[in-house]
Design a protein around this motif. Structure first.
Motif, PDB file in Angstrom:
ATOM      1  N   GLY A 132       0.824  -1.204   0.000  1.00  0.00           N
ATOM      2  CA  GLY A 132       0.000   0.000   0.000  1.00  0.00           C
ATOM      3  C   GLY A 132       0.853   1.247   0.000  1.00  0.00           C
ATOM      4  N   TYR A 133       1.888   1.284   0.868  1.00  0.00           N
ATOM      5  CA  TYR A 133       2.752   2.460   0.803  1.00  0.00           C
ATOM      6  C   TYR A 133       3.794   2.327  -0.292  1.00  0.00           C
ATOM      7  CZ  TYR A 133       6.229   0.534   4.322  1.00  0.00           C
ATOM      8  OH  TYR A 133       7.156  -0.182   5.041  1.00  0.00           O
ATOM      9  N   GLY A 134       3.972   1.110  -0.810  1.00  0.00           N
ATOM     10  CA  GLY A 134       4.740   0.953  -2.036  1.00  0.00           C
ATOM     11  C   GLY A 134       4.065   1.660  -3.202  1.00  0.00           C
ATOM     12  N   MET A 135       2.727   1.613  -3.227  1.00  0.00           N
ATOM     13  CA  MET A 135       1.978   2.315  -4.271  1.00  0.00           C
ATOM     14  C   MET A 135       2.222   3.825  -4.202  1.00  0.00           C
ATOM     15  SD  MET A 135      -1.606   0.183  -3.973  1.00  0.00           S
ATOM     16  CE  MET A 135      -2.557   1.234  -5.070  1.00  0.00           C
ATOM     17  N   LEU A 136       2.277   4.360  -2.992  1.00  0.00           N
ATOM     18  CA  LEU A 136       2.559   5.789  -2.851  1.00  0.00           C
ATOM     19  C   LEU A 136       3.962   6.121  -3.331  1.00  0.00           C
ATOM     20  CD1 LEU A 136       0.971   6.700   0.620  1.00  0.00           C
ATOM     21  CD2 LEU A 136       0.017   7.075  -1.674  1.00  0.00           C
ATOM     22  N   ALA A 137       4.911   5.230  -3.050  1.00  0.00           N
ATOM     23  CA  ALA A 137       6.286   5.454  -3.512  1.00  0.00           C
ATOM     24  C   ALA A 137       6.354   5.438  -5.041  1.00  0.00           C
ATOM     25  CB  ALA A 137       7.219   4.404  -2.925  1.00  0.00           C
ATOM     26  N   ILE A 138       5.622   4.531  -5.654  1.00  0.00           N
ATOM     27  CA  ILE A 138       5.575   4.471  -7.120  1.00  0.00           C
ATOM     28  C   ILE A 138       4.988   5.762  -7.684  1.00  0.00           C
ATOM     29  CG2 ILE A 138       4.479   3.315  -9.087  1.00  0.00           C
ATOM     30  CD1 ILE A 138       4.658   0.693  -7.443  1.00  0.00           C
ATOM     31  N   LYS A 139       3.906   6.228  -7.084  1.00  0.00           N
ATOM     32  CA  LYS A 139       3.296   7.477  -7.552  1.00  0.00           C
ATOM     33  C   LYS A 139       4.254   8.643  -7.372  1.00  0.00           C
ATOM     34  CE  LYS A 139       0.104  10.227  -9.059  1.00  0.00           C
ATOM     35  NZ  LYS A 139      -0.363  10.175 -10.461  1.00  0.00           N
ATOM     36  N   ALA A 140       4.962   8.675  -6.253  1.00  0.00           N
ATOM     37  CA  ALA A 140       5.928   9.754  -6.020  1.00  0.00           C
ATOM     38  C   ALA A 140       7.021   9.744  -7.079  1.00  0.00           C
ATOM     39  CB  ALA A 140       6.529   9.616  -4.628  1.00  0.00           C
ATOM     40  N   ALA A 141       7.488   8.546  -7.443  1.00  0.00           N
ATOM     41  CA  ALA A 141       8.519   8.437  -8.474  1.00  0.00           C
ATOM     42  C   ALA A 141       7.991   8.925  -9.822  1.00  0.00           C
ATOM     43  CB  ALA A 141       8.999   6.993  -8.579  1.00  0.00           C
ATOM     44  N   GLU A 142       6.732   8.621 -10.114  1.00  0.00           N
ATOM     45  CA  GLU A 142       6.124   9.106 -11.363  1.00  0.00           C
ATOM     46  C   GLU A 142       6.049  10.627 -11.366  1.00  0.00           C
ATOM     47  OE1 GLU A 142       2.330   7.223 -11.470  1.00  0.00           O
ATOM     48  OE2 GLU A 142       3.108   5.275 -12.150  1.00  0.00           O
ATOM     49  N   MET A 143       5.642  11.206 -10.246  1.00  0.00           N
ATOM     50  CA  MET A 143       5.527  12.662 -10.181  1.00  0.00           C
ATOM     51  C   MET A 143       6.896  13.326 -10.279  1.00  0.00           C
ATOM     52  SD  MET A 143       2.485  13.199  -7.358  1.00  0.00           S
ATOM     53  CE  MET A 143       2.259  14.926  -7.812  1.00  0.00           C
ATOM     54  N   ARG A 144       7.888  12.716  -9.654  1.00  0.00           N
ATOM     55  CA  ARG A 144       9.265  13.233  -9.772  1.00  0.00           C
ATOM     56  C   ARG A 144       9.693  13.252 -11.238  1.00  0.00           C
ATOM     57  NH1 ARG A 144      12.840   8.718  -8.121  1.00  0.00           N
ATOM     58  NH2 ARG A 144      12.164   8.132 -10.219  1.00  0.00           N
ATOM     59  N   ASP A 145       9.424  12.154 -11.950  1.00  0.00           N
ATOM     60  CA  ASP A 145       9.845  12.057 -13.346  1.00  0.00           C
ATOM     61  C   ASP A 145       9.058  12.997 -14.258  1.00  0.00           C
ATOM     62  OD1 ASP A 145      11.600  10.147 -12.462  1.00  0.00           O
ATOM     63  OD2 ASP A 145      10.448   8.430 -13.203  1.00  0.00           O
ATOM     64  N   GLN A 146       7.877  13.409 -13.787  1.00  0.00           N
ATOM     65  CA  GLN A 146       7.082  14.375 -14.547  1.00  0.00           C
ATOM     66  C   GLN A 146       7.511  15.817 -14.277  1.00  0.00           C
ATOM     67  OE1 GLN A 146       3.177  13.339 -13.167  1.00  0.00           O
ATOM     68  NE2 GLN A 146       3.041  11.492 -14.433  1.00  0.00           N
ATOM     69  N   GLY A 147       8.494  15.980 -13.379  1.00  0.00           N
ATOM     70  CA  GLY A 147       9.006  17.306 -13.090  1.00  0.00           C
ATOM     71  C   GLY A 147       8.322  18.025 -11.946  1.00  0.00           C
ATOM     72  N   LYS A 148       7.481  17.327 -11.186  1.00  0.00           N
ATOM     73  CA  LYS A 148       6.815  17.951 -10.051  1.00  0.00           C
ATOM     74  C   LYS A 148       7.829  18.226  -8.938  1.00  0.00           C
ATOM     75  CE  LYS A 148       2.740  17.452 -11.981  1.00  0.00           C
ATOM     76  NZ  LYS A 148       2.014  18.620 -12.534  1.00  0.00           N
ATOM     77  N   THR A 149       7.508  19.189  -8.105  1.00  0.00           N
ATOM     78  CA  THR A 149       8.373  19.503  -6.969  1.00  0.00           C
ATOM     79  C   THR A 149       8.014  18.617  -5.782  1.00  0.00           C
ATOM     80  OG1 THR A 149       6.871  21.172  -6.077  1.00  0.00           O
ATOM     81  CG2 THR A 149       8.498  21.904  -7.718  1.00  0.00           C
ATOM     82  N   ALA A 150       8.900  18.591  -4.792  1.00  0.00           N
ATOM     83  CA  ALA A 150       8.634  17.807  -3.592  1.00  0.00           C
ATOM     84  C   ALA A 150       7.347  18.250  -2.894  1.00  0.00           C
ATOM     85  CB  ALA A 150       9.826  17.870  -2.640  1.00  0.00           C
ATOM     86  N   PRO A 151       7.114  19.571  -2.672  1.00  0.00           N
ATOM     87  CA  PRO A 151       5.848  19.971  -2.034  1.00  0.00           C
ATOM     88  C   PRO A 151       4.617  19.567  -2.836  1.00  0.00           C
ATOM     89  CG  PRO A 151       7.442  21.751  -1.886  1.00  0.00           C
ATOM     90  CD  PRO A 151       8.039  20.723  -2.805  1.00  0.00           C
ATOM     91  N   GLU A 152       4.700  19.646  -4.177  1.00  0.00           N
ATOM     92  CA  GLU A 152       3.562  19.221  -4.999  1.00  0.00           C
ATOM     93  C   GLU A 152       3.299  17.735  -4.820  1.00  0.00           C
ATOM     94  OE1 GLU A 152       3.644  22.182  -8.882  1.00  0.00           O
ATOM     95  OE2 GLU A 152       5.093  20.522  -8.796  1.00  0.00           O
TER      96      GLU A 152
END
Length: 293
Positions: free
Chosen positions: A130-150
């Motif tokens: 379940g928190y692995g899913m959040l980590a995957i989403k965070a990695a996707e957002m990082r690769d999309q250029g999102k910032t840490a606060p976003e």
């Protein structure tokens, strides 16, 4: 080459394979556990986990330990010195572990040492993949250029929508972890009671229903997932298990065919959760209606 705006960090309790984490750029701290007084490290390797469950079936009682503040500081120091970007750390839920509290203490101490650094600690309110899913989403957002606060804002707003339902056919391990009483375990095992469990909105593990027999429990989970899931055709269903791989495959195929998930991701439950659940547990994780109390 795109420069990452932040680093995604978590721990091996996220139940993602180490090779997968390396592939998509998730830094996972490898937690420790012990079996028969031998201290071991969770290397996030499915072949290692299979041996872990074989030992449990032979009577071994493993013990886990939380990541202490010193370990967090060491882990983050390495990431900060290597990447020099903000760290978004996704923690095992505070409802079932003190790991998050240790991370908050470690953050304060870490920032005293590295005041120019940024660390965001997310209480996932989840366990296992379940928190692995959040980590995957965070990695996707990082690769999309999102910032840490976003990224952190999205995780905090949407973590409540990750649902999970578990079942197991052996209550012995739930008794050892304090989830059921000794009497409930003895009677339940004798009557083939298979509880259906989930995590509430704060991340506490709750026994929601009790069914007679494994097939009925799994069938009931299909009904629950059907009722709660949102846009199954646009998402992956995540399935983890404690050494029942064929059943996990069958479970996956039925969830895809009956409910319409796009695809599935299947992996072993590692020692962090497996020490308390024992062999024979199977769980589905998906995005759906917000979890309730």
């Amino acid at each position: 080459m795109t420069i990452s705006k932040f680093c995604v960090a978590t721990d091996s309790g996220c139940d993602l394979p180490a090779s997968f984490c390396t592939q998509i750029g998730i830094a996972a701290y490898h937690m420790r556990y012990s079996v028969q007084e031998q201290e071991l490290t969770d290397h996030m390797d499915p072949s290692q986990v299979k041996l872990f469950y074989e030992k449990m079936r032979q009577g071994a009682v493993p013990k886990t330990s939380q990541i202490n503040p010193y370990e967090f500081i060491q882990f983050w120091t390495g990431l900060w010195q290597e990447q020099n970007v903000p760290i978004v750390h996704i923690s095992l839920g505070s409802g079932i572990s003190g790991t998050y509290s240790n991370a908050i203490l470690a953050k304060r101490l870490f920032l005293q040492q590295f005041p120019e650094a940024e660390v965001f600690v997310v209480d996932s309110t989840l366990a296992s993949i379940g928190y692995g899913m959040l980590a995957i989403k965070a990695a996707e957002m990082r690769d999309q250029g999102k910032t840490a606060p976003e990224c952190v804002s999205w995780l905090e707003q949407n973590k409540i929508n990750i649902n999970t339902y578990y079942t197991t056919d052996d209550l012995t391990y739930l008794f050892r972890s304090g989830r059921v009483s000794r009497t409930q375990a003895i009677v339940g095992n004798a009557l083939s009671i298979n509880p259906i469990l989930n995590l509430d909105d704060k991340g506490h593990l709750i026994v929601r229903e009790k069914t007679r027999g494994r097939k009925k429990a799994v069938s009931r989970i299909y009904d629950i997932v059907t009722r709660l899931v949102v846009n199954p055709g646009q998402q992956t269903v995540y399935i983890c298990h404690s050494d029942c791989p064929q059943e996990a495959q069958d479970f996956s195929q039925k969830l895809i065919s009956k409910i319409g998930f796009k695809d599935s991701f299947i992996n072993y439950i590692g020692p962090t959760i497996g020490s308390h659940s024992g062999p024979g547990l199977i769980a589905a994780f998906f995005y759906g209606q917000p979890r309730t109390a």
